[in-house]
Design a protein around this motif. Structure first.
Motif, short mmCIF file in Angstrom:
data_model
loop_
_atom_site.label_atom_id
_atom_site.label_comp_id
_atom_site.label_asym_id
_atom_site.label_seq_id
_atom_site.Cartn_x
_atom_site.Cartn_y
_atom_site.Cartn_z
N TRP A 210 38.48 55.86 69.50
CA TRP A 210 39.22 56.70 68.18
C TRP A 210 40.82 55.59 67.88
N THR A 211 39.71 55.02 66.53
CA THR A 211 40.96 53.82 66.35
C THR A 211 41.68 55.70 65.47
N PHE A 212 43.41 54.81 65.03
CA PHE A 212 44.16 55.65 64.67
C PHE A 212 43.73 55.81 62.96
N SER A 213 43.36 55.90 62.10
CA SER A 213 42.56 55.90 60.98
C SER A 213 41.54 56.46 61.09
N GLN A 214 40.68 56.72 62.06
CA GLN A 214 39.89 57.53 62.47
C GLN A 214 39.76 58.71 62.90
N LEU A 215 40.89 58.64 63.80
CA LEU A 215 41.29 59.79 64.16
C LEU A 215 42.05 60.46 63.52
N ASP A 216 42.80 60.22 62.18
CA ASP A 216 43.38 60.88 60.84
C ASP A 216 42.98 61.26 59.89
N GLN A 217 40.72 60.36 60.14
CA GLN A 217 40.33 60.93 58.74
C GLN A 217 39.70 62.32 59.81
N ILE A 218 39.34 62.16 60.77
CA ILE A 218 38.55 63.47 61.72
C ILE A 218 39.44 64.52 61.25
N SER A 219 40.80 64.44 61.84
CA SER A 219 41.90 65.18 61.68
C SER A 219 41.41 66.16 59.80
N ASN A 220 41.27 64.75 59.16
CA ASN A 220 41.54 65.56 57.49
C ASN A 220 40.43 66.02 57.68
N ALA A 221 39.24 66.09 58.40
CA ALA A 221 38.00 67.15 58.54
C ALA A 221 38.52 68.36 57.94
N VAL A 222 38.93 68.37 59.38
CA VAL A 222 38.62 69.62 59.95
C VAL A 222 40.18 70.47 59.04
N SER A 223 41.18 69.77 58.49
CA SER A 223 41.58 70.70 58.09
C SER A 223 41.22 71.05 56.62
N HIS A 224 39.76 71.04 56.21
CA HIS A 224 39.06 70.84 54.59
C HIS A 224 38.65 72.16 54.98
N TRP A 225 38.00 72.23 56.61
CA TRP A 225 37.04 73.33 56.56
C TRP A 225 37.66 74.22 57.32
N ALA A 226 38.82 74.27 58.09
CA ALA A 226 39.79 75.46 57.72
C ALA A 226 40.14 76.04 56.96
N LEU A 227 40.52 74.78 55.55
CA LEU A 227 40.50 75.65 54.11
C LEU A 227 39.66 76.77 53.65
N SER A 228 38.31 76.06 54.02
CA SER A 228 36.84 76.25 53.27
C SER A 228 37.01 78.10 54.11
N GLN A 229 37.10 77.88 54.70
CA GLN A 229 36.84 79.74 55.41
C GLN A 229 38.23 80.67 55.53
N GLY A 230 38.79 79.64 54.38
CA GLY A 230 39.78 81.30 53.60
C GLY A 230 41.23 81.06 54.93
N TRP A 231 42.02 80.70 55.92
CA TRP A 231 42.60 80.24 57.19
C TRP A 231 44.23 80.06 55.90
N THR A 232 45.05 80.88 56.35
CA THR A 232 46.20 80.19 56.10
C THR A 232 46.77 80.37 56.50
N ALA A 233 48.70 79.27 56.52
CA ALA A 233 48.98 78.92 57.01
C ALA A 233 49.67 80.14 58.18
N GLY A 234 49.68 80.43 59.58
CA GLY A 234 50.51 81.38 60.17
C GLY A 234 49.15 82.08 61.28
N ASP A 235 47.72 81.08 60.35
CA ASP A 235 46.77 82.08 61.59
C ASP A 235 46.74 81.40 62.21
N VAL A 236 45.39 81.93 64.14
CA VAL A 236 45.30 81.61 64.81
C VAL A 236 43.70 81.14 64.75
N VAL A 237 43.50 80.21 65.54
CA VAL A 237 42.42 79.99 65.92
C VAL A 237 42.15 79.20 67.15
N ALA A 238 40.74 79.40 68.01
CA ALA A 238 41.52 79.81 70.15
C ALA A 238 40.16 78.23 70.02
#
Length: 649
Positions: free
Chosen positions: A109-137
């Protein structure tokens, strides 16, 4: 009036083996930053020079690293930088450089690929309705996706709980519960472990799996396929979310009970990674071999942190393999390796093979390297530098051995102790409680005296703060008050160390491990190292056991023997030559293996509980009959005689 002393101070500095610019910096820095007054404390300067010359440049390097990290932390805090925003700067510097390499598949994974995949994780988290302070195991074996998951969650303020993939049943449920996780992401390889606790999980805890699971398995576990969700998620940066400071939870190893969820904030993550980078002189072109679990701070902060913050390529190994270690390093051109606990000893116990001298590794970074294997490891494998450090995920008293002093886990200046306010304090040898003077303050140890390591707490200083655990009760137990002065507080490490005259520190034991026998203190760590060396680097756990009617605790050693060929009495002859009488184990327990944690620490809790009772185990237990000069098998009849006090020790 100060000029003669200043001149002498500078001329003595000139003798040190450091560059001219560093000499000027050292003189000015020490005169002004430490707050010493030359005209009234000239003797302190003279004493300072004597000790400084003895330690060469370790004082200067330590102060330089401390100042550099502290200034960087202040800069990031002032600019409200987080680990994701610092990572964004790293991506901008070299987007196409390899960031993470997955050794199991060779995937890069290049740095830009790691950045993009982590961005996808962020959008998934937001779609779940999770907000700052919530915890995911997160419950999975080490892989690059684990980094992308917690990093992407952190971009939107959601905190990850990094669960030890070795946990099962009650321990797993405890870790999920104490973090108050709203969701669970698990690897397909751990589906059976999740299945065992599935009925006990809250119905509100949504579950996601990554990896190859059949549809019927997913239905049985009531989970969603995360891989396909992330593949279709947007990869552009998520909306900016203000962080609540917490980054993720890392759990303690649980060597003395159930694991505790230690809080890791953004500044702590940066501090640990930055200290490792500067203390051990890592370079941007290094390639790190990280075979440590990513649920642990050594693998995920000291290792992966070099990738996210300093742009170093990190090779992620799913699990440590002693037989593949050096071949992997050659394959990926690694220059730095990580170790923890007993890894170096495991490597020494391997058969000699050509690959162990054909690598490019110059630095091994970690903690828990036994002095008895330190030089043997460097000599056999041709590793030029050992970067040993002491620290726990949550502690504020980490130290580092920056100049390779054999056996030392770190250094702290005895001349300028307030620059980094940590101390070794006297404790009651029986109860491990802090000893206090007439004013109610704690008593510091002199050089050579073992004591409990503590660090002064200052919540306004990112180097001194203590963030504690998810459990407030667990947090309170690690804080002492009125330690250095009235109304102050300090973090209790729980570990016993000893400092020499120059300020080098050496690990002795975890509090409670040292025991008294025949009027002497027995260090389990030292005895384990000696016995392991006698047995060709075999796993050994040493602890004290209570025997009715006997003062102190009798030493017991659990020894791993997978061959079934262990000979107690030939072993006794070697022990008699290597250990004083009070340190020789009275009881032996011969087992196919010795329990270890996921980070290769010896697990003693069960062994201590079972003691020398042969009814509680199928392992053979032996007793040292000193009159006969041999070890004898402990039968139920002999055990009852011990319990009645009819056999003398």
């Amino acid at each position: 009036s100060t000029k003669p002393v200043c001149n002498r101070f500078f001329h003595e500095t000139l003798k040190l083996n450091i560059g001219m610019q560093s000499k000027w910096t050292l003189s000015i820095f020490l005169m002004h930053v430490t707050g010493l007054v030359v005209n009234s404390l000239s003797m302190q300067f003279i004493q300072f020079i004597i000790t400084l010359s003895s330690c060469r440049n370790v004082h200067f390097v330590g102060l330089y690293v401390l100042l550099k990290v502290k200034l960087a932390l202040w800069h990031h805090i002032r600019n409200r930088n987080t680990i994701p925003s610092i990572f964004a700067q790293t991506v901008a510097r070299h987007p196409d450089k390899p960031a993470l390499v997955y050794e199991a598949t060779g995937e890069t994974w290049t740095f830009s690929q790691l950045d993009q995949i982590s961005n996808a994780v962020s959008h998934w988290a937001l779609s779940q309705g999770w907000t700052a302070g919530d915890v995911v195991a997160l419950f999975m074996e080490s892989r690059p996706l684990q980094v992308a998951l917690w990093l992407g969650l952190a971009k939107v303020g959601v905190e990850a709980a990094l669960i030890n993939f070795n946990l099962r049943r009650d321990s797993l449920l405890h870790c999920l519960g104490v973090s108050a996780s709203r969701a669970l992401v698990f690897g397909a390889e751990l589906a059976d472990a999740v299945s065992e606790v599935s009925s006990s999980l809250s119905e509100s805890m949504v579950r996601f799996s990554t990896g190859d699971l059949r549809p019927d398995q997913m239905a049985a576990l009531n989970c969603h396929p995360l891989d396909s969700i992330l593949a279709s998620a947007p990869r552009n940066p998520p909306p900016c979310v203000m962080s609540k400071d917490r980054l993720f939870y890392i759990y303690t190893s649980g060597t003395t009970g159930l694991p505790k969820a230690a809080i890791v904030v953004h500044s702590r993550y940066y501090r640990i990674a930055a200290f490792g980078y500067h203390s051990f002189r890592m370079r941007p072109d290094d390639i790190i071999y990280d075979c440590l679990p990513l649920y642990h701070s050594a693998g995920n902060i000291m290792g992966v942190g070099q990738c996210l913050i300093h742009g170093i390529t990190v090779v992620v190994k799913k699990k440590f393999s002693a037989s593949r270690f050096w071949e992997d390093c050659i394959k990926h051109n690694c220059t730095v390796v990580q170790y923890i606990g007993e890894i170096c000893r495991y490597l020494l116990s391997q058969p000699v093979r050509p690959s162990e001298r054909q690598h490019r590794v110059r630095l091994a970074v970690g903690n828990g390297l036994r002095p008895s294997v330190w030089e043997a490891f460097m000599e056999r494998f041709g590793v030029k530098q050992i970067g040993e450090f002491y620290g726990a995920t949550e502690c504020n008293c980490s130290i580092a051995n920056m100049d390779g002093k054999v056996g030392a886990c770190g250094f702290n200046s005895r001349i300028l102790p307030n620059v980094y306010p940590i101390r070794l304090l006297k404790v009651n040898e029986e109860t491990m409680e802090l000893v206090r003077d007439k004013q109610g303050l704690c008593v510091p140890c002199r050089p050579g005296e073992p004591g409990l390591l503590v660090g002064r707490i200052n919540q306004e200083d990112p180097l001194r703060r203590f963030d504690g655990y998810a459990s407030q009760d667990a947090t309170r137990k690690k804080i002492a008050y009125n330690v250095f002065k009235k109304n102050d507080s300090a973090y209790l490490s729980g570990d016993v160390l000893v400092m020499d005259e120059l300020g080098y520190m050496y690990f002795r034991d975890r509090s409670g491990d040292t025991f008294r026998w025949k009027g002497e203190n027995v260090s389990t760590t030292e005895v384990e190292g000696t016995l392991s060396s006698l047995l060709g680097q075999t796993d050994v756990a040493v602890f004290g056991v209570n025997v009715p009617g006997v003062e102190g605790k009798a030493g017991m050693a659990a020894i791993a023997d997978s061959t079934g060929n262990f000979n107690c009495n030939s072993f006794l002859k070697e022990v008699q030559q290597a250990l004083p009488p009070y340190a020789r184990p009275i009881f032996l327990r011969i087992s196919p293996c010795v329990d270890t944690t996921g980070t290769f620490k010896i697990q003693k809790t069960r062994l201590q509980r079972e003691g020398y009772d042969p009814r509680l185990t199928t392992d053979q237990i032996y007793f040292l009959n000193s009159r006969a000069g041999r070890y004898e098998l402990v039968t139920e009849e002999l055990y009852n005689a011990f319990e009645k006090g009819s056999i003398s020790l």
